[in-house]
Design an enzyme around this catalytic site. Structure first.
Site, PDB file in Angstrom:
ATOM      1  N   ASP A   4     -12.966  -2.617  -0.932  1.00 25.16           N
ATOM      2  CA  ASP A   4     -12.567  -3.963  -1.388  1.00 25.16           C
ATOM      3  C   ASP A   4     -13.591  -4.535  -2.366  1.00 25.16           C
ATOM      4  O   ASP A   4     -13.222  -5.166  -3.365  1.00 25.16           O
ATOM      5  CB  ASP A   4     -12.457  -4.930  -0.195  1.00 25.16           C
ATOM      6  CG  ASP A   4     -11.143  -4.772   0.562  1.00 25.16           C
ATOM      7  OD1 ASP A   4     -10.169  -4.263  -0.019  1.00 25.16           O
ATOM      8  OD2 ASP A   4     -11.107  -5.159   1.746  1.00 25.16           O
TER       9      ASP A   4
ATOM     10  N   LEU B  52      -7.322 -14.064  -3.896  1.00 22.55           N
ATOM     11  CA  LEU B  52      -7.162 -12.705  -3.352  1.00 22.55           C
ATOM     12  C   LEU B  52      -5.732 -12.455  -2.886  1.00 22.55           C
ATOM     13  O   LEU B  52      -5.301 -11.307  -2.779  1.00 22.55           O
ATOM     14  CB  LEU B  52      -8.130 -12.498  -2.180  1.00 22.55           C
ATOM     15  CG  LEU B  52      -9.426 -11.742  -2.489  1.00 22.55           C
ATOM     16  CD1 LEU B  52     -10.153 -12.307  -3.663  1.00 22.55           C
ATOM     17  CD2 LEU B  52     -10.336 -11.699  -1.281  1.00 22.55           C
TER      18      LEU B  52
ATOM     19  N   LYS C 149     -10.298  -4.941  10.429  1.00 21.78           N
ATOM     20  CA  LYS C 149     -11.363  -4.445   9.546  1.00 21.78           C
ATOM     21  C   LYS C 149     -12.744  -4.425  10.218  1.00 21.78           C
ATOM     22  O   LYS C 149     -13.614  -3.651   9.827  1.00 21.78           O
ATOM     23  CB  LYS C 149     -11.429  -5.288   8.272  1.00 21.78           C
ATOM     24  CG  LYS C 149     -10.296  -4.989   7.309  1.00 21.78           C
ATOM     25  CD  LYS C 149     -10.439  -5.777   6.031  1.00 21.78           C
ATOM     26  CE  LYS C 149      -9.353  -5.379   5.055  1.00 21.78           C
ATOM     27  NZ  LYS C 149      -9.462  -6.072   3.777  1.00 21.78           N
TER      28      LYS C 149
ATOM     29  N   ALA D  84     -14.637 -17.054   5.162  1.00 24.18           N
ATOM     30  CA  ALA D  84     -15.846 -16.324   5.553  1.00 24.18           C
ATOM     31  C   ALA D  84     -15.491 -15.087   6.380  1.00 24.18           C
ATOM     32  O   ALA D  84     -16.263 -14.659   7.229  1.00 24.18           O
ATOM     33  CB  ALA D  84     -16.767 -17.254   6.344  1.00 24.18           C
TER      34      ALA D  84
ATOM     35  N   SER E 299       0.810  -1.232   0.000  1.00 25.52           N
ATOM     36  CA  SER E 299       0.000   0.000   0.000  1.00 25.52           C
ATOM     37  C   SER E 299       0.840   1.279   0.000  1.00 25.52           C
ATOM     38  O   SER E 299       0.498   2.230  -0.715  1.00 25.52           O
ATOM     39  CB  SER E 299      -0.982  -0.005   1.178  1.00 25.52           C
ATOM     40  OG  SER E 299      -1.935  -1.009   0.965  1.00 25.52           O
TER      41      SER E 299
ATOM     42  N   ASN F 291     -12.313  -0.927   5.105  1.00 24.82           N
ATOM     43  CA  ASN F 291     -10.885  -0.896   4.755  1.00 24.82           C
ATOM     44  C   ASN F 291     -10.396   0.533   4.512  1.00 24.82           C
ATOM     45  O   ASN F 291      -9.219   0.738   4.264  1.00 24.82           O
ATOM     46  CB  ASN F 291     -10.591  -1.776   3.532  1.00 24.82           C
ATOM     47  CG  ASN F 291     -11.011  -1.106   2.237  1.00 24.82           C
ATOM     48  OD1 ASN F 291     -11.948  -0.310   2.207  1.00 24.82           O
ATOM     49  ND2 ASN F 291     -10.321  -1.422   1.160  1.00 24.82           N
TER      50      ASN F 291
HETATM   51  P1  NAP Z   1      -9.975 -12.464   7.791  1.00 23.25           P
HETATM   52  O1  NAP Z   1     -11.093 -11.528   8.035  1.00 23.25           O
HETATM   53  O2  NAP Z   1      -9.010 -12.773   8.894  1.00 23.25           O
HETATM   54  O3  NAP Z   1     -10.639 -13.846   7.255  1.00 23.25           O
HETATM   55  C1  NAP Z   1      -9.839 -14.933   6.884  1.00 23.25           C
HETATM   56  C2  NAP Z   1     -10.724 -16.124   6.581  1.00 23.25           C
HETATM   57  O4  NAP Z   1      -9.849 -17.199   6.219  1.00 23.25           O
HETATM   58  C3  NAP Z   1     -11.543 -16.614   7.777  1.00 23.25           C
HETATM   59  O5  NAP Z   1     -12.727 -17.213   7.321  1.00 23.25           O
HETATM   60  C4  NAP Z   1     -10.603 -17.679   8.390  1.00 23.25           C
HETATM   61  O6  NAP Z   1     -11.276 -18.663   9.133  1.00 23.25           O
HETATM   62  C5  NAP Z   1     -10.073 -18.291   7.122  1.00 23.25           C
HETATM   63  N1  NAP Z   1      -8.828 -19.004   7.388  1.00 23.25           N
HETATM   64  C6  NAP Z   1      -7.707 -18.510   7.958  1.00 23.25           C
HETATM   65  N2  NAP Z   1      -6.774 -19.486   8.053  1.00 23.25           N
HETATM   66  C7  NAP Z   1      -7.362 -20.607   7.548  1.00 23.25           C
HETATM   67  C8  NAP Z   1      -6.922 -21.948   7.400  1.00 23.25           C
HETATM   68  N3  NAP Z   1      -5.696 -22.327   7.781  1.00 23.25           N
HETATM   69  N4  NAP Z   1      -7.783 -22.854   6.846  1.00 23.25           N
HETATM   70  C9  NAP Z   1      -9.017 -22.465   6.459  1.00 23.25           C
HETATM   71  N5  NAP Z   1      -9.491 -21.193   6.601  1.00 23.25           N
HETATM   72  C10 NAP Z   1      -8.659 -20.303   7.135  1.00 23.25           C
HETATM   73  O7  NAP Z   1      -9.069 -11.966   6.579  1.00 23.25           O
HETATM   74  P2  NAP Z   1      -9.559 -11.188   5.279  1.00 23.25           P
HETATM   75  O8  NAP Z   1      -9.459  -9.724   5.493  1.00 23.25           O
HETATM   76  O9  NAP Z   1     -10.866 -11.762   4.878  1.00 23.25           O
HETATM   77  O10 NAP Z   1      -8.397 -11.565   4.236  1.00 23.25           O
HETATM   78  C11 NAP Z   1      -8.312 -12.860   3.678  1.00 23.25           C
HETATM   79  C12 NAP Z   1      -7.219 -12.872   2.606  1.00 23.25           C
HETATM   80  O11 NAP Z   1      -7.574 -12.005   1.540  1.00 23.25           O
HETATM   81  C13 NAP Z   1      -5.847 -12.370   3.117  1.00 23.25           C
HETATM   82  O12 NAP Z   1      -4.843 -13.154   2.535  1.00 23.25           O
HETATM   83  C14 NAP Z   1      -5.776 -10.958   2.587  1.00 23.25           C
HETATM   84  O13 NAP Z   1      -4.431 -10.527   2.368  1.00 23.25           O
HETATM   85  C15 NAP Z   1      -6.515 -11.113   1.272  1.00 23.25           C
HETATM   86  N6  NAP Z   1      -7.084  -9.833   0.815  1.00 23.25           N
HETATM   87  C16 NAP Z   1      -6.677  -9.359  -0.391  1.00 23.25           C
HETATM   88  C17 NAP Z   1      -7.217  -8.173  -0.865  1.00 23.25           C
HETATM   89  C18 NAP Z   1      -6.763  -7.650  -2.198  1.00 23.25           C
HETATM   90  O14 NAP Z   1      -6.987  -6.460  -2.477  1.00 23.25           O
HETATM   91  N7  NAP Z   1      -6.201  -8.481  -3.047  1.00 23.25           N
HETATM   92  C19 NAP Z   1      -8.156  -7.458  -0.112  1.00 23.25           C
HETATM   93  C20 NAP Z   1      -8.559  -7.990   1.114  1.00 23.25           C
HETATM   94  C21 NAP Z   1      -8.003  -9.180   1.574  1.00 23.25           C
HETATM   95  P3  NAP Z   1     -11.238 -18.630  10.757  1.00 23.25           P
HETATM   96  O15 NAP Z   1     -12.183 -17.540  11.147  1.00 23.25           O
HETATM   97  O16 NAP Z   1     -11.693 -19.991  11.118  1.00 23.25           O
HETATM   98  O17 NAP Z   1      -9.824 -18.335  11.140  1.00 23.25           O
END
Ligand code: NAP
Length: 272
Positions: free
Chosen positions: A104, A215, A68, A127, A16, A89
């Site tokens: 996002d 993502l 977030k 989720a 960023s 975000n």
């Molecule tokens: P988050 O709110 O922490 O959610 C992560 C999700 O992944 C939760 O459902 C979590 O489940 C699950 N998870 C984590 N570890 C896991 C595992 N070992 N096995 C199965 N499920 C697992 O994070 P987020 O903000 O949604 O971000 C998720 C990903 O998207 C990150 O890698 C982030 O960098 C990426 N992202 C990218 C962008 C982009 O612009 N490209 C934007 C936003 C996010 P639990 O609740 O059970 O832990």
């Protein structure tokens, strides 16, 4: 001077600062984009940064994992889309009010359009906050959206917030039975430093003809994307979405439009 920054933890590998420095340069604006690492559970750290915004000492902030959702109680109000998504975000100030927004979903929508304009059915893995933004973007159109979470109750809860979303068990049997056009990884699985992890079950073929959108963008080719390429499927990482959401946030803060592609080009040149 425009004072911008990112709240999250950890932040060392964030792109960023490079994207927003490119946006400031492209717009001819004087400013800076700093990292504000706030450990999980540090509510005071979040509140203090929101106060700096309210007092006008900061122009705008991005928010990333793990804050977030946690930052929402400290804000004055949410945009309609942030309220519907349940995660923010981007923070900006209007008339002294600190507003939480979510770019996002729009970032994903714009980048997806270039990749796969109208998926009839999709499977979202995860989720969390990003999954919610992706579902919000996909539900703006007709189409069937399945969600798999390792805790199935989270997928069920998400389905309640987005009617018509179908929770599915995260098992080889359940995932293997689905026939979808698009699979989106919205978990951190595959992300640096855990580059050997993969959200798709070991040994299970990816659905024939599906497109894969990860993502995660660090590394550029995750294990999931390698699997997709090996199966001859179309695949894309989250870099385009990252640049699109950054361009939208920058516009909220400064009123200036910048091209996401330009931000990516400039960031790549700086990294060389
Ligand atoms: P988050 O709110 O922490 O959610 C992560 C999700 O992944 C939760 O459902 C979590 O489940 C699950 N998870 C984590 N570890 C896991 C595992 N070992 N096995 C199965 N499920 C697992 O994070 P987020 O903000 O949604 O971000 C998720 C990903 O998207 C990150 O890698 C982030 O960098 C990426 N992202 C990218 C962008 C982009 O612009 N490209 C934007 C936003 C996010 P639990 O609740 O059970 O832990």
């Amino acid at each position: 001077m425009i004072r911008l920054g990112l709240i999250g933890y950890p932040l060392e590998h964030s792109l960023s600062p490079a994207l927003h420095t490119a946006a400031l340069n492209a717009s001819g604006l004087w400013g800076q984009y700093l990292l504000y690492p706030v450990p999980p559970e540090d509510a005071k750290g979040l509140r203090d940064l929101v106060h700096l915004l309210r007092r006008g000492e900061l122009t705008g902030l991005n928010v990333t994992i793990p804050h977030k959702q946690a930052i929402i109680p400290f804000l004055d109000t949410l945009s309609t889309r942030a309220k519907a998504i349940g995660a923010v975000n981007t923070l900006y100030v209007r008339d002294g009010w600190v507003i939480g927004d979510n770019t996002d979903a729009a970032g994903f929508r714009v980048d997806l359009r270039a990749f796969m304009p109208a998926p009839a059915s999709a499977l979202i893995l995860g989720a969390g906050g990003a999954a919610r933004a992706v579902i919000y973007a996909l539900k703006e159109r007709d189409g069937c959206v399945h969600v798999a979470a390792r805790k199935v109750e989270q997928a069920i809860a998400l389905g309640r917030g987005f009617p018509g979303t179908r929770p599915v068990e995260w098992s080889p049997e359940a995932l293997g039975a689905l026939d979808v056009d698009l699979i989106v990884n919205a978990t951190p699985l595959g992300m640096f430093p855990q580059v050997d992890s993969c959200p798709w079950p070991e040994g299970l073929p990816l659905p024939h003809g599906a497109a894969i959108y990860d993502l995660v963008y660090n590394p550029a080719e995750t294990r999931l994307l390698r699997l997709a390429h090996a199966a001859g499927l179309r695949a894309r990482n989250g870099l385009g979405m990252l640049a699109e959401q950054a361009a939208l946030a920058f516009e909220l803060w400064t009123g200036r439009k910048v091209q996401a592609g330009l931000l990516l080009d400039q960031t790549a040149q700086t990294a060389r």
